[in-house]
Motif scaffolding. Sequence first.
Motif, PDB file in Angstrom:
ATOM      1  N   PRO A   1       0.796  -1.242   0.000  1.00 41.63           N
ATOM      2  CA  PRO A   1       0.000   0.000   0.000  1.00 41.63           C
ATOM      3  C   PRO A   1       0.819   1.277   0.000  1.00 41.63           C
ATOM      4  O   PRO A   1       0.242   2.365   0.020  1.00 41.63           O
ATOM      5  N   TRP A   2       2.152   1.193  -0.026  1.00 37.42           N
ATOM      6  CA  TRP A   2       2.978   2.396   0.018  1.00 37.42           C
ATOM      7  C   TRP A   2       4.134   2.269  -0.966  1.00 37.42           C
ATOM      8  O   TRP A   2       4.677   1.190  -1.194  1.00 37.42           O
ATOM      9  N   SER A   3       4.542   3.415  -1.523  1.00 39.87           N
ATOM     10  CA  SER A   3       5.760   3.459  -2.321  1.00 39.87           C
ATOM     11  C   SER A   3       6.958   3.648  -1.391  1.00 39.87           C
ATOM     12  O   SER A   3       6.795   3.890  -0.184  1.00 39.87           O
ATOM     13  N   LEU A   4       8.160   3.566  -1.931  1.00 45.25           N
ATOM     14  CA  LEU A   4       9.353   3.784  -1.115  1.00 45.25           C
ATOM     15  C   LEU A   4       9.394   5.192  -0.529  1.00 45.25           C
ATOM     16  O   LEU A   4       9.965   5.422   0.536  1.00 45.25           O
ATOM     17  N   GLU A   5       8.777   6.139  -1.227  1.00 46.87           N
ATOM     18  CA  GLU A   5       8.756   7.520  -0.747  1.00 46.87           C
ATOM     19  C   GLU A   5       7.670   7.760   0.292  1.00 46.87           C
ATOM     20  O   GLU A   5       7.541   8.857   0.834  1.00 46.87           O
TER      21      GLU A   5
ATOM     22  N   ARG B   1       0.839   6.766  -0.759  1.00 47.51           N
ATOM     23  CA  ARG B   1      -0.101   5.655  -0.659  1.00 47.51           C
ATOM     24  C   ARG B   1      -0.538   5.161  -2.030  1.00 47.51           C
ATOM     25  O   ARG B   1      -0.637   5.929  -2.992  1.00 47.51           O
ATOM     26  N   ILE B   2      -0.822   3.848  -2.103  1.00 49.85           N
ATOM     27  CA  ILE B   2      -1.340   3.204  -3.306  1.00 49.85           C
ATOM     28  C   ILE B   2      -2.574   2.405  -2.914  1.00 49.85           C
ATOM     29  O   ILE B   2      -2.570   1.709  -1.900  1.00 49.85           O
ATOM     30  N   ILE B   3      -3.641   2.515  -3.698  1.00 49.22           N
ATOM     31  CA  ILE B   3      -4.833   1.710  -3.450  1.00 49.22           C
ATOM     32  C   ILE B   3      -5.025   0.748  -4.629  1.00 49.22           C
ATOM     33  O   ILE B   3      -4.512   0.981  -5.727  1.00 49.22           O
TER      34      ILE B   3
END
Length: 300
Positions: A250-254, A257-259
């Motif tokens: 649910p998260w990028s390295l930075e 958030r991703i859904i």
Amino acid sequence: MNITFRQLRYFVAVAEAHSISGGSAVMRISQSAVTDAIRFLEAEIGYPLFVRHAKGVSLTREGQQFLRQARKVISAMGDLRSGVERDGPRVGGRLQVGTTPVVSGYFLSDLLARFRQAFPDVTVSVVEHRTDLLEHMLVNGELDLALLIVPGLTRPEALDQEILLRSAMRVWMAPGHWLAESDSVTLAELADEPLIVLARDELAPATANIWGSQRLRANSTFRSSSVEAVRGLVATNAGVSVLPDLVYRPWSLEGDRIIAKHTREQLPTVDIALVWRRLTQLSEAASMFVETARSARSQR
């Protein structure tokens, strides 16, 4: 009751560390997995096991009683294992396992950890390569087993396989995407959206026909072999991607958030299979690896 041995170990770790974070560190798993296990145990026995406070957790009266019983079960399991080891020969030898980069990065480590714990005298070597080369090595007897994404095998007539995991495909997008509030999306809604493609050969058979089956042409704007690059682009709303839950986070390295959204169309799954040469008598070590994989599958 449907309480598992693993849940008991998580509970004891938390009780001895006096905190969820301490228990998760001891067991080397996420705090959310430990929390879920504790909640399940409390629901099963019908009593709270811990009192939560600012500095961690402390056992309730019922929790103290449960701890005594849990330690007895864990001790008995240890006695059972050592008894088996004393009464019979230990499995040893070497095991050559092949895998692809995606399977290696998102599936292999837990299975290897289970196998090493159960059969410490087996030396396991892992070869990571393309699917077609791994198939060639299996047929030539250079590998005992391989963990591969199927379909996509080029020599299925020469190989046997057993599915270990079926991973659904979903659409990844940023929370600010115009479809982010929808319960599900259609491929037609995404046809004009910039598509970020994870360019990995082992995923190509599962993703190749997604758009063609709906007579749509994807607007592919970026291709990368890096899952983290795809995550970063999706999370900053540079486009969407269609990928299996196997690689979803649910998260990028930075920290963006991703859904992930289901599609209303039925998409193919990405399946991981244990593969070996047909008509081959597996070694004892290879047979035990197969059994370990089956056991892990049943516990997912």
